[in-house]
Scaffold this motif. Structure first.
Motif, PDB file in Angstrom:
ATOM      1  N   GLY A  74       0.829  -1.201   0.000  1.00 13.52           N
ATOM      2  CA  GLY A  74       0.000   0.000   0.000  1.00 13.52           C
ATOM      3  C   GLY A  74       0.857   1.241   0.000  1.00 13.52           C
ATOM      4  N   ARG A  75       0.232   2.341   0.347  1.00 17.33           N
ATOM      5  CA  ARG A  75       0.961   3.611   0.369  1.00 17.33           C
ATOM      6  C   ARG A  75       2.161   3.532   1.311  1.00 17.33           C
ATOM      7  NH1 ARG A  75      -2.775   7.887  -1.289  1.00 17.33           N
ATOM      8  NH2 ARG A  75      -4.286   6.998   0.135  1.00 17.33           N
ATOM      9  N   SER A  99      -2.665  -1.755  -3.219  1.00 22.25           N
ATOM     10  CA  SER A  99      -3.883  -0.996  -2.915  1.00 22.25           C
ATOM     11  C   SER A  99      -3.987   0.132  -3.949  1.00 22.25           C
ATOM     12  CB  SER A  99      -3.780  -0.367  -1.523  1.00 22.25           C
ATOM     13  OG  SER A  99      -2.817   0.673  -1.562  1.00 22.25           O
ATOM     14  N   ARG A 100      -5.150   0.743  -3.998  1.00 20.97           N
ATOM     15  CA  ARG A 100      -5.284   1.870  -4.912  1.00 20.97           C
ATOM     16  C   ARG A 100      -4.421   3.045  -4.447  1.00 20.97           C
ATOM     17  NH1 ARG A 100     -10.934   4.340  -6.948  1.00 20.97           N
ATOM     18  NH2 ARG A 100     -10.313   6.503  -6.981  1.00 20.97           N
ATOM     19  N   GLY A 101      -4.216   3.119  -3.124  1.00 16.58           N
ATOM     20  CA  GLY A 101      -3.347   4.169  -2.606  1.00 16.58           C
ATOM     21  C   GLY A 101      -1.971   4.100  -3.255  1.00 16.58           C
ATOM     22  N   ALA A 102      -1.417   2.875  -3.357  1.00 17.06           N
ATOM     23  CA  ALA A 102      -0.088   2.697  -3.954  1.00 17.06           C
ATOM     24  C   ALA A 102      -0.129   3.005  -5.458  1.00 17.06           C
ATOM     25  CB  ALA A 102       0.408   1.275  -3.712  1.00 17.06           C
ATOM     26  N   GLN A 110      -3.859  -3.351  -8.951  1.00 18.73           N
ATOM     27  CA  GLN A 110      -4.821  -2.902  -7.926  1.00 18.73           C
ATOM     28  C   GLN A 110      -5.834  -3.979  -7.551  1.00 18.73           C
ATOM     29  OE1 GLN A 110      -6.851   0.894  -8.591  1.00 18.73           O
ATOM     30  NE2 GLN A 110      -8.586   0.102  -7.433  1.00 18.73           N
ATOM     31  N   GLY A 119       1.703  -2.380   4.678  1.00 18.46           N
ATOM     32  CA  GLY A 119       1.509  -0.934   4.586  1.00 18.46           C
ATOM     33  C   GLY A 119       0.203  -0.566   3.922  1.00 18.46           C
ATOM     34  N   ILE A 120      -0.837  -1.350   4.197  1.00 22.28           N
ATOM     35  CA  ILE A 120      -2.183  -1.090   3.662  1.00 22.28           C
ATOM     36  C   ILE A 120      -3.097  -0.851   4.856  1.00 22.28           C
ATOM     37  CG2 ILE A 120      -4.161  -2.148   2.456  1.00 22.28           C
ATOM     38  CD1 ILE A 120      -2.187  -3.646   0.699  1.00 22.28           C
ATOM     39  N   GLY A 176      -6.448  -0.822   5.057  1.00 22.94           N
ATOM     40  CA  GLY A 176      -7.609  -1.708   5.150  1.00 22.94           C
ATOM     41  C   GLY A 176      -8.923  -0.973   4.915  1.00 22.94           C
ATOM     42  N   ALA A 177      -8.918  -0.051   3.969  1.00 23.93           N
ATOM     43  CA  ALA A 177     -10.162   0.649   3.611  1.00 23.93           C
ATOM     44  C   ALA A 177     -11.164  -0.373   3.068  1.00 23.93           C
ATOM     45  CB  ALA A 177      -9.880   1.708   2.539  1.00 23.93           C
ATOM     46  N   GLN A 204     -12.983  -0.406   0.544  1.00 26.90           N
ATOM     47  CA  GLN A 204     -12.870  -0.689  -0.896  1.00 26.90           C
ATOM     48  C   GLN A 204     -11.725  -1.665  -1.180  1.00 26.90           C
ATOM     49  OE1 GLN A 204     -12.816   2.430   0.386  1.00 26.90           O
ATOM     50  NE2 GLN A 204     -14.544   3.559  -0.488  1.00 26.90           N
ATOM     51  N   ALA A 262      -4.776   0.148  12.713  1.00 30.97           N
ATOM     52  CA  ALA A 262      -5.179   0.100  11.298  1.00 30.97           C
ATOM     53  C   ALA A 262      -6.311  -0.919  11.114  1.00 30.97           C
ATOM     54  CB  ALA A 262      -3.983  -0.259  10.426  1.00 30.97           C
ATOM     55  N   GLY A 316       4.553  -3.256  13.008  1.00 33.06           N
ATOM     56  CA  GLY A 316       5.954  -2.888  12.816  1.00 33.06           C
ATOM     57  C   GLY A 316       6.176  -2.280  11.458  1.00 33.06           C
ATOM     58  N   ASP A 317       7.413  -1.900  11.206  1.00 28.79           N
ATOM     59  CA  ASP A 317       7.779  -1.275   9.936  1.00 28.79           C
ATOM     60  C   ASP A 317       7.979  -2.377   8.886  1.00 28.79           C
ATOM     61  OD1 ASP A 317       9.240  -0.091   7.808  1.00 28.79           O
ATOM     62  OD2 ASP A 317       9.797   1.542   9.162  1.00 28.79           O
ATOM     63  N   PHE A 348       9.577  -2.411   6.279  1.00 28.34           N
ATOM     64  CA  PHE A 348      10.938  -2.545   5.740  1.00 28.34           C
ATOM     65  C   PHE A 348      11.844  -3.339   6.693  1.00 28.34           C
ATOM     66  CE2 PHE A 348       9.133   1.140   3.580  1.00 28.34           C
ATOM     67  CZ  PHE A 348       9.253   0.694   2.270  1.00 28.34           C
TER      68      PHE A 348
HETATM   69  C1  LIG Z   1     -15.127   4.618  -5.301  1.00 31.16           C
HETATM   70  C2  LIG Z   1     -13.834   4.174  -4.671  1.00 31.16           C
HETATM   71  C3  LIG Z   1     -13.257   2.985  -5.107  1.00 31.16           C
HETATM   72  C4  LIG Z   1     -12.063   2.559  -4.532  1.00 31.16           C
HETATM   73  N1  LIG Z   1     -11.525   1.372  -4.945  1.00 31.16           N
HETATM   74  C5  LIG Z   1     -10.418   0.914  -4.321  1.00 31.16           C
HETATM   75  C6  LIG Z   1      -9.849  -0.349  -4.685  1.00 31.16           C
HETATM   76  O1  LIG Z   1     -10.326  -1.041  -5.582  1.00 31.16           O
HETATM   77  N2  LIG Z   1      -8.765  -0.763  -4.009  1.00 31.16           N
HETATM   78  C7  LIG Z   1      -8.176  -0.030  -3.004  1.00 31.16           C
HETATM   79  O2  LIG Z   1      -7.181  -0.488  -2.430  1.00 31.16           O
HETATM   80  N3  LIG Z   1      -8.681   1.162  -2.659  1.00 31.16           N
HETATM   81  C8  LIG Z   1      -9.767   1.659  -3.308  1.00 31.16           C
HETATM   82  N4  LIG Z   1     -10.237   2.886  -2.965  1.00 31.16           N
HETATM   83  C9  LIG Z   1      -9.418   3.755  -2.099  1.00 31.16           C
HETATM   84  C10 LIG Z   1      -9.556   3.442  -0.610  1.00 31.16           C
HETATM   85  O3  LIG Z   1     -10.653   4.137  -0.068  1.00 31.16           O
HETATM   86  C11 LIG Z   1      -8.271   3.859   0.154  1.00 31.16           C
HETATM   87  O4  LIG Z   1      -8.027   5.220  -0.080  1.00 31.16           O
HETATM   88  C12 LIG Z   1      -7.019   3.066  -0.264  1.00 31.16           C
HETATM   89  O5  LIG Z   1      -7.293   1.684  -0.205  1.00 31.16           O
HETATM   90  C13 LIG Z   1      -5.879   3.400   0.682  1.00 31.16           C
HETATM   91  O6  LIG Z   1      -4.712   2.768   0.287  1.00 31.16           O
HETATM   92  P1  LIG Z   1      -3.599   2.402   1.343  1.00 31.16           P
HETATM   93  O7  LIG Z   1      -4.181   1.518   2.412  1.00 31.16           O
HETATM   94  O8  LIG Z   1      -2.423   1.894   0.604  1.00 31.16           O
HETATM   95  O9  LIG Z   1      -3.181   3.824   1.906  1.00 31.16           O
HETATM   96  P2  LIG Z   1      -3.409   4.485   3.312  1.00 31.16           P
HETATM   97  O10 LIG Z   1      -4.825   4.474   3.719  1.00 31.16           O
HETATM   98  O11 LIG Z   1      -2.704   5.786   3.256  1.00 31.16           O
HETATM   99  O12 LIG Z   1      -2.645   3.502   4.313  1.00 31.16           O
HETATM  100  C14 LIG Z   1      -1.269   3.346   4.373  1.00 31.16           C
HETATM  101  C15 LIG Z   1      -0.971   2.453   5.574  1.00 31.16           C
HETATM  102  O13 LIG Z   1       0.410   2.149   5.581  1.00 31.16           O
HETATM  103  C16 LIG Z   1       0.833   2.123   6.934  1.00 31.16           C
HETATM  104  N5  LIG Z   1       2.284   2.375   6.892  1.00 31.16           N
HETATM  105  C17 LIG Z   1       2.936   3.495   6.520  1.00 31.16           C
HETATM  106  N6  LIG Z   1       4.269   3.283   6.546  1.00 31.16           N
HETATM  107  C18 LIG Z   1       4.454   2.007   6.935  1.00 31.16           C
HETATM  108  C19 LIG Z   1       5.596   1.205   7.148  1.00 31.16           C
HETATM  109  N7  LIG Z   1       6.848   1.682   6.926  1.00 31.16           N
HETATM  110  N8  LIG Z   1       5.440  -0.070   7.569  1.00 31.16           N
HETATM  111  C20 LIG Z   1       4.188  -0.563   7.805  1.00 31.16           C
HETATM  112  N9  LIG Z   1       3.067   0.152   7.615  1.00 31.16           N
HETATM  113  C21 LIG Z   1       3.201   1.416   7.182  1.00 31.16           C
HETATM  114  C22 LIG Z   1       0.038   3.225   7.622  1.00 31.16           C
HETATM  115  O14 LIG Z   1      -0.041   2.980   9.012  1.00 31.16           O
HETATM  116  C23 LIG Z   1      -1.302   3.080   6.913  1.00 31.16           C
HETATM  117  O15 LIG Z   1      -2.172   2.205   7.630  1.00 31.16           O
HETATM  118  C24 LIG Z   1     -11.424   3.350  -3.535  1.00 31.16           C
HETATM  119  C25 LIG Z   1     -12.031   4.534  -3.111  1.00 31.16           C
HETATM  120  C26 LIG Z   1     -13.215   4.946  -3.671  1.00 31.16           C
HETATM  121  C27 LIG Z   1     -13.834   6.224  -3.179  1.00 31.16           C
END
Ligand SMILES: Cc1cc2nc3c(=O)[nH]c(=O)nc-3n(C[C@H](O)[C@H](O)[C@H](O)COP(=O)(O)OP(=O)(O)OC[C@H]3O[C@@H](n4cnc5c(N)ncnc54)[C@H](O)[C@@H]3O)c2cc1C
Length: 321
Positions: free
Chosen positions: A207-208, A233-236, A247, A264-265, A267-268, A270, A290, A302-303, A305
């Motif tokens: 993820g992001r 994830s979509r964030g990434a 994705q 690093g996801i 858990g949204a 979506q 999370a 944990g991290d 990495f």
């Molecule tokens: C209509 C719609 C459709 C969508 N469809 C999808 C979809 O198909 N798939 C999808 O994934 N999302 C989708 N989304 C987006 C979704 O809502 C979230 O925004 C997205 O999933 C967030 O991605 P993420 O978890 O990678 O990022 P973030 O929410 O930013 O989470 C990043 C996580 O990484 C952790 N982190 C940071 N650094 C480290 C590290 N060094 N080590 C360990 N952990 C760390 C943080 O604690 C955090 O929990 C959609 C949204 C909408 C509105």
């Protein structure tokens, strides 16, 4: 009267897709003793592959250059050729890009009912009950058909593959090619030999929290060790750390691997819609709050990495034992 269950098989790069054997498994689970299972494979230079399909009473193949690459018009016409000939009571597809495209078109043509994205199947006397996730995986519903024929698509990695080895009758049919409204000029594969996400048994997803394109490297290494695929994830994807083809989620791919490691996801909801049916979920996140931990079977706070290389080291030792 004996029924015929027709399975639409798919090949990719000369190999039969796993989901075809799973859809065949679903046909065997659905049938009564007297019923027949038929399978159809269309494509180009697929005759030998079709002959390897031993879990059906009847194997149909249509081999033609126009069917080399998927086009809705040509594939639809090829499928309808066989459907009109054998008049199946049920037609089973994988819930793949091709299945999702063709199943509704065929159902509409036959005025048939359709149930999509089925993850389990149960026999209740003569009834066949199909269960599928709804509301982005928050609930399940079970349905049955009230009239034939019916059309079903099955989510990969959920139904046991067909094991039966039958004395099949082979039918190589000519394709009465007619026109198509468009033709595929070229297909460019992103990465030769890469494991298809929707069929992977192990997925390491970033993820992001991976923070950059390079941040995916330890995840790729772990996926290679475990014979798995990398997802995201979509964030990434939005952050341009990886391609959108990776994705997973509501607007990405829906996966059901044996093992899903989310790194690093957050858990949204979506994201969960695309992976919460995985058999074992491991979450690595530095935030203990999370939401991904609520669906995880194992959580590591944990991290990533630090954790992912540690997992790599431990597993390398275990796997060479
Ligand atoms: C209509 C719609 C459709 C969508 N469809 C999808 C979809 O198909 N798939 C999808 O994934 N999302 C989708 N989304 C987006 C979704 O809502 C979230 O925004 C997205 O999933 C967030 O991605 P993420 O978890 O990678 O990022 P973030 O929410 O930013 O989470 C990043 C996580 O990484 C952790 N982190 C940071 N650094 C480290 C590290 N060094 N080590 C360990 N952990 C760390 C943080 O604690 C955090 O929990 C959609 C949204 C909408 C509105």
């Amino acid at each position: 009267m004996a029924k015929t269950f027709l399975v639409i098989a798919e090949a990719r790069e000369g190999n039969l897709r796993q989901i075809s054997l799973e859809a065949l498994g679903a046909a065997h689970q659905s049938k009564n003793d007297d019923d027949k299972v038929a399978v159809l494979l269309v494509g180009h230079q697929i005759t030998t592959l079709a002959q390897s399909l031993s879990a059906a009473n009847e194997v149909y193949s249509i081999d033609h250059p126009d069917l080399q690459n998927y086009t809705p018009d040509h594939y639809y016409q090829a499928l309808m050729q066989v459907i009109n000939q054998i008049k199946p009571n049920a037609i089973y597809f994988g819930h793949t890009a091709i299945g999702r495209d063709l199943a509704p078109k065929i159902a509409a043509e036959l005025d048939a009912g359709q149930i999509s994205d089925v993850t389990s199947i149960e026999k209740n006397g003569d009834d066949v009950l199909f269960t599928r996730p709804i509301y982005a995986g928050k609930a399940f519903e079970t349905r049955k058909f009230s009239a034939e024929p019916w059309v079903v698509t099955f989510r990969p990695n959920n139904i046991a593959k067909a094991e039966a080895s039958l004395e099949s009758e082979f039918h190589e049919l000519d394709y009465a090619a007619s026109s198509a409204r468009h033709q595929v000029q070229d297909v460019v594969y992103k990465k030769a030999g890469a494991i298809d996400l929707s069929e992977a048994n192990v997925i390491i997803s970033g993820g992001r929290g991976v923070k950059s394109e390079q941040g995916f490297e330890p995840l790729q290494k772990l996926a290679d060790l475990l014979g798995g695929a990398v997802g995201a994830s979509r964030g990434a994807c939005d952050a341009e750390y990886c391609d959108y083809s990776l994705q997973i989620g509501q607007t990405g791919k829906v996966v059901t691997p044996d093992l899903y490691i989310a790194c690093g996801i957050s858990g949204a909801i979506q994201h969960l819609a695309g992976m919460s049916q995985s058999k074992v979920i491991v979450a690595v996140n530095k935030d203990a709050e999370a939401p991904i931990f609520q669906v995880a079977d194992y959580g590591i706070v944990g991290d990533l990495f630090d954790i992912v290389p540690l997992l790599q080291e431990k597993l390398e030792k275990e796997l060479v034992k």
